[in-house]
Motif scaffolding. Structure first.
Motif, PDB file in Angstrom:
ATOM      1  N   ARG A  24      72.862   0.953  52.305  1.00 39.16           N
ATOM      2  CA  ARG A  24      73.784   0.780  51.182  1.00 39.16           C
ATOM      3  C   ARG A  24      73.807  -0.633  50.613  1.00 39.16           C
ATOM      4  O   ARG A  24      74.575  -0.910  49.687  1.00 39.16           O
ATOM      5  CB  ARG A  24      75.213   1.154  51.606  1.00 39.16           C
ATOM      6  CG  ARG A  24      75.392   2.611  51.951  1.00 39.16           C
ATOM      7  CD  ARG A  24      75.205   3.531  50.758  1.00 39.16           C
ATOM      8  NE  ARG A  24      75.256   4.916  51.212  1.00 39.16           N
ATOM      9  CZ  ARG A  24      74.178   5.666  51.423  1.00 39.16           C
ATOM     10  NH1 ARG A  24      72.962   5.215  51.140  1.00 39.16           N
ATOM     11  NH2 ARG A  24      74.300   6.897  51.873  1.00 39.16           N
ATOM     12  N   ARG A  27      73.312  -0.934  46.779  1.00 39.79           N
ATOM     13  CA  ARG A  27      74.422  -0.456  45.963  1.00 39.79           C
ATOM     14  C   ARG A  27      75.592  -1.442  45.974  1.00 39.79           C
ATOM     15  O   ARG A  27      76.190  -1.714  44.933  1.00 39.79           O
ATOM     16  CB  ARG A  27      74.914   0.908  46.430  1.00 39.79           C
ATOM     17  CG  ARG A  27      76.044   1.405  45.528  1.00 39.79           C
ATOM     18  CD  ARG A  27      76.864   2.505  46.141  1.00 39.79           C
ATOM     19  NE  ARG A  27      76.112   3.736  46.172  1.00 39.79           N
ATOM     20  CZ  ARG A  27      76.497   4.793  46.880  1.00 39.79           C
ATOM     21  NH1 ARG A  27      77.597   4.729  47.619  1.00 39.79           N
ATOM     22  NH2 ARG A  27      75.777   5.887  46.881  1.00 39.79           N
ATOM     23  N   ALA A 134      84.920   9.952  60.691  1.00 44.20           N
ATOM     24  CA  ALA A 134      84.619   9.787  59.270  1.00 44.20           C
ATOM     25  C   ALA A 134      85.807  10.068  58.362  1.00 44.20           C
ATOM     26  O   ALA A 134      85.777   9.731  57.182  1.00 44.20           O
ATOM     27  CB  ALA A 134      83.477  10.726  58.887  1.00 44.20           C
ATOM     28  N   SER A 307      80.066   5.668  59.107  1.00 45.76           N
ATOM     29  CA  SER A 307      80.573   5.842  57.739  1.00 45.76           C
ATOM     30  C   SER A 307      81.895   5.099  57.557  1.00 45.76           C
ATOM     31  O   SER A 307      82.107   4.400  56.554  1.00 45.76           O
ATOM     32  CB  SER A 307      80.764   7.337  57.454  1.00 45.76           C
ATOM     33  OG  SER A 307      81.558   7.550  56.306  1.00 45.76           O
TER      34      SER A 307
ATOM     35  N   ASN B 148      78.904   6.134  51.823  1.00 43.68           N
ATOM     36  CA  ASN B 148      78.172   7.391  51.733  1.00 43.68           C
ATOM     37  C   ASN B 148      77.477   7.589  50.404  1.00 43.68           C
ATOM     38  O   ASN B 148      77.982   7.190  49.359  1.00 43.68           O
ATOM     39  CB  ASN B 148      79.136   8.582  51.916  1.00 43.68           C
ATOM     40  CG  ASN B 148      79.563   8.735  53.342  1.00 43.68           C
ATOM     41  OD1 ASN B 148      78.940   9.452  54.113  1.00 43.68           O
ATOM     42  ND2 ASN B 148      80.605   8.007  53.726  1.00 43.68           N
ATOM     43  N   GLU B 149      76.332   8.267  50.470  1.00 39.38           N
ATOM     44  CA  GLU B 149      75.780   8.905  49.291  1.00 39.38           C
ATOM     45  C   GLU B 149      76.446  10.274  49.271  1.00 39.38           C
ATOM     46  O   GLU B 149      76.175  11.100  50.146  1.00 39.38           O
ATOM     47  CB  GLU B 149      74.266   9.023  49.472  1.00 39.38           C
ATOM     48  CG  GLU B 149      73.487   9.229  48.214  1.00 39.38           C
ATOM     49  CD  GLU B 149      73.443   7.957  47.365  1.00 39.38           C
ATOM     50  OE1 GLU B 149      74.006   8.003  46.250  1.00 39.38           O
ATOM     51  OE2 GLU B 149      72.879   6.943  47.805  1.00 39.38           O
ATOM     52  N   ASP B 288      76.328  11.661  53.118  1.00 42.94           N
ATOM     53  CA  ASP B 288      75.165  11.646  53.998  1.00 42.94           C
ATOM     54  C   ASP B 288      75.494  11.066  55.371  1.00 42.94           C
ATOM     55  O   ASP B 288      74.842  11.404  56.355  1.00 42.94           O
ATOM     56  CB  ASP B 288      73.978  10.918  53.359  1.00 42.94           C
ATOM     57  CG  ASP B 288      74.261   9.464  53.054  1.00 42.94           C
ATOM     58  OD1 ASP B 288      75.432   9.035  53.102  1.00 42.94           O
ATOM     59  OD2 ASP B 288      73.296   8.731  52.756  1.00 42.94           O
ATOM     60  N   ALA B 289      76.491  10.208  55.461  1.00 42.41           N
ATOM     61  CA  ALA B 289      76.883   9.675  56.770  1.00 42.41           C
ATOM     62  C   ALA B 289      78.101  10.422  57.323  1.00 42.41           C
ATOM     63  O   ALA B 289      78.134  10.800  58.488  1.00 42.41           O
ATOM     64  CB  ALA B 289      77.186   8.182  56.666  1.00 42.41           C
ATOM     65  N   ALA B 290      79.097  10.657  56.490  1.00 39.11           N
ATOM     66  CA  ALA B 290      80.356  11.243  56.963  1.00 39.11           C
ATOM     67  C   ALA B 290      80.224  12.718  57.308  1.00 39.11           C
ATOM     68  O   ALA B 290      80.988  13.241  58.108  1.00 39.11           O
ATOM     69  CB  ALA B 290      81.455  11.066  55.917  1.00 39.11           C
ATOM     70  N   ASP B 292      80.801  16.653  56.431  1.00 37.31           N
ATOM     71  CA  ASP B 292      81.762  17.405  55.616  1.00 37.31           C
ATOM     72  C   ASP B 292      83.191  16.942  55.857  1.00 37.31           C
ATOM     73  O   ASP B 292      83.627  16.820  56.992  1.00 37.31           O
ATOM     74  CB  ASP B 292      81.692  18.899  55.961  1.00 37.31           C
ATOM     75  CG  ASP B 292      80.459  19.556  55.370  1.00 37.31           C
ATOM     76  OD1 ASP B 292      79.809  18.928  54.520  1.00 37.31           O
ATOM     77  OD2 ASP B 292      80.138  20.685  55.774  1.00 37.31           O
TER      78      ASP B 292
END
Lengths: 429, 429
Positions: A24, A27, A134, A307, B148-149, B288-290, B292
């Motif tokens: 990241r 970004r 998360a 995350s 996250n993405e 993508d990291a966390a 759902d």
């Protein structure tokens, strides 16, 4: 410009943090003009394979390489446990570094001291990853829900016990077998006591309750009961009566009096918390303005935890960009709301008894519940091995005091043994 | 010290904001040393009874009493709609005032202009209340989940349609009757089109997608289908096949290509979104990291919305205390990810057809599905009034393109009418 990060510890979560910061960095640089970079990593063994290749990061076995490095503005702690993590964090804060930690034990036991040290040095401590992996919980409670008087917290906040209970429910296996599965899969540690005895959930409840209820909360304030004594039989009887058993952490604030408990609880199958399976976590929050809210997601694991850690790192980078240095005080330092056992609260209660399978034993049990004016919603009686019978009773609403008194009275009978007593969560409104 | 607030509009939400600011002023003062106070309220009629008595607040019909008052640092807009709200907000920002708004229409349609005006003037615009009422969504997406993405958003974000569909499901009534109930209870407006045609959900999706996917999103990017054509029959057939019908807002980012849709969807009964009833909202987020995550709570109403507005006000007060003035840029200004129809995505599809009840008609339908190699999971055929029959088919996975082609082909037959085509959400993993 770069923002240099020092990482203390590089186990599962630490390695996740290294890879996620790399992923990241572009970004964050686009958004803020500042690029977060892990400069130095404290490890015990610089040669160990961690599944991440360290190209730009310097590995060291000396904490001073991070704590005394003036270029490092953010220290991330993923060692876990109390010491040496606590000493390192206090040292980092005293030297004007911001800290991000995933360490629930440390925040639960020494949160006030750590937050005060941060405030005294004009820096921030962020710990979103310490509770719920998360799932954003600390952030929403500290920021978005501040307009609320939070009255209730209710959640499944330990993934290991939830995995074990889910396996017991779906595979009809006993606690020992489900624990073994959890250990084989790496969900439970070799010594599982912190998870299965409810301590891990209690520590997380301490953190959540102190934020939600704006007060200092100590671990000793939480009444804790684990899941070791839950049997496949309990799970099956609960299922037959329309419930699933979950280890529930509950915090209540009633006019400034707190009640805090972690305990196995029967949840109605149509309740949203009944569907939180395996290693997922969920937290219900009730606020006087917001009403009921629920937050759901992965409570542990390398990338879910990373995350939350990297989310906190990015928050700090943004704040550094905007010249905003100290975290807002919680307003709770030193304040202590009284903690009470609310024995007048009413619940349905689940009792499982074993009894000598003799004429009159069941009548004796029924008589005793009648004497206490505790009416029964469900009664199951089954013969088990030899001359023993199992009696399961789910009462209508009774006070906690009455449930305790009945259990004591029942256990005085030489023909009866009280195997389990659990409250039943009401159907969601 | 006081932080003076000017309130534009004092309807349901505005009156809630006034009472909630009063209720929390002491706590905020304890926490920050700054006391938020509503100084002036813009109304159309200063004599109207609003269920709140205005003791310290000054009511005015002149916007200049707020916009030109240098003592007012925060302007809260609860008028709704585009004009005059937009003019007032831009004016407040240009004069260096921070703005909190619950106005989803305005943020969805003019968000970029408003955010740029705020940035140019070094002030913040916060709008947590614009999406999901009391549920923290903007905050977590903007702050906690930035590591996250985000690849998927999926949610029930319109309470009116969810109330109507819930009533249709539980009371077995038709759309018109359920809409009338919603209107009688104040959940739907006299002209319900913005809700029932999916536009309100689409506007909220624009706001969420622009934050989650770091890009500018326009309302025209969202494919929108409402619930007017859903019948009691559809609800019953869906129920028989194991599903509930929900108006689902879906956003996807696949390698920088977006797909955005609001449409009635069949949700499996064991999916968490199936249990989001009445006026509750819920949003699934996949990172993508966390992994759902789900956020659940009250999506509208006086106090839930005020909870979010006052949460934003308190955040501003804290920032003012800490000397932190501008909101962090989103990094998405002017950036536009391409929006595509992903016709290769596969779903199960629900088809409801009416047909002349003649020999061979069903064979004709079955033959056509066979020609397209669309195999059927569930088939129901029932005679309805007179000589008409209803045929309901749930397919196995087929592409969206195929579903569209089959629907076109079926509707060419003079004996058949295609009454409804809806995708089926897969079972949650």
């Amino acid at each position: 410009m770069q923002i240099q990060i020092g990482l203390l510890g590089c186990g599962t979560v630490g390695a996740g943090v290294v890879s996620l910061v790399r992923r990241r960095a572009d970004r964050v640089a686009d958004m803020t003009g500042l690029r977060p970079v892990v400069k130095t990593i404290l490890v015990r063994d610089t040669q160990k394979d961690r599944g991440v290749s360290f190209i730009d990061e310097q590995l060291t076995t000396s904490p001073e390489d991070i704590l005394a490095d003036d270029d490092i503005q953010i220290v991330v702690e993923t060692i876990g446990g109390i010491e040496p993590a606590k000493t390192y964090i206090l040292e980092a804060l005293s030297r004007g570094k911001h800290v991000v930690t995933a360490n629930k034990d440390l925040i639960a036991l020494h949160g006030p001291e750590i937050l005060q040290t941060a405030a005294a040095n004009g820096v921030s401590v962020l710990f979103e990853a310490a509770v719920g992996g998360a799932i954003p919980l600390v952030g929403p409670l500290k920021e978005n829900l501040t307009a609320n008087e939070v009255t209730d917290l209710k959640g499944i906040i330990n993934g290991t016990t939830n995995f074990i209970l889910t396996q017991m429910t779906t595979r009809h296996i006993d606690f020992a077998e489900a624990l073994q599965m959890a250990q084989d899969l790496g969900y439970a540690e070799a010594d599982p006591s912190s998870d299965v005895d409810g301590l891990d959930a209690a520590r997380k409840l301490v953190i959540l309750a102190s934020i939600a209820f704006h007060t200092e909360v100590h671990l000793s304030d939480v009444r804790v009961e684990g899941i070791r004594h839950i049997t496949a039989t309990d799970v099956r009887y609960a299922d037959e009566a329309g419930y699933v058993i979950k280890l529930l952490a509950v915090g209540r604030d009633r006019d400034g009096e707190l009640t805090l408990a972690v305990r196995p609880t029967l949840i109605p199958k149509n309740h949203p918390l009944a569907h939180v399976s395996d290693a997922y976590n969920a937290l219900f929050v009730r606020g006087d303005a917001a009403g009921d809210l629920m937050f759901f997601g992965r409570g542990a694991g390398r990338m879910p935890t990373a995350s939350a850690v990297v989310g906190d790192i990015i928050a700090l980078v943004r704040n550094l960009k905007l010249g905003f240095v100290a975290s807002s005080p919680n307003g709770s330092a030193g304040e202590r709301k009284p903690v009470v056992e609310r024995e007048d609260d009413v619940y349905k209660y689940y009792f499982r008894l074993t009894a000598a399978d003799q004429p009159g034993v069941f009548a004796q049990v029924a008589h005793l519940f009648g004497e206490y004016r505790a009416s029964m919603e469900t009664v199951l009686q089954k013969r088990v091995e030899g001359d023993r019978a199992e009696i399961v009773i789910v009462t209508h609403d009774i006070s906690s005091r009455l449930a305790r008194e009945i259990a004591v009275h029942l256990s005085r009978s030489p023909q009866l043994a009280v195997e389990a007593v659990m409250p039943v969560e009401p159907v969601a409104e």
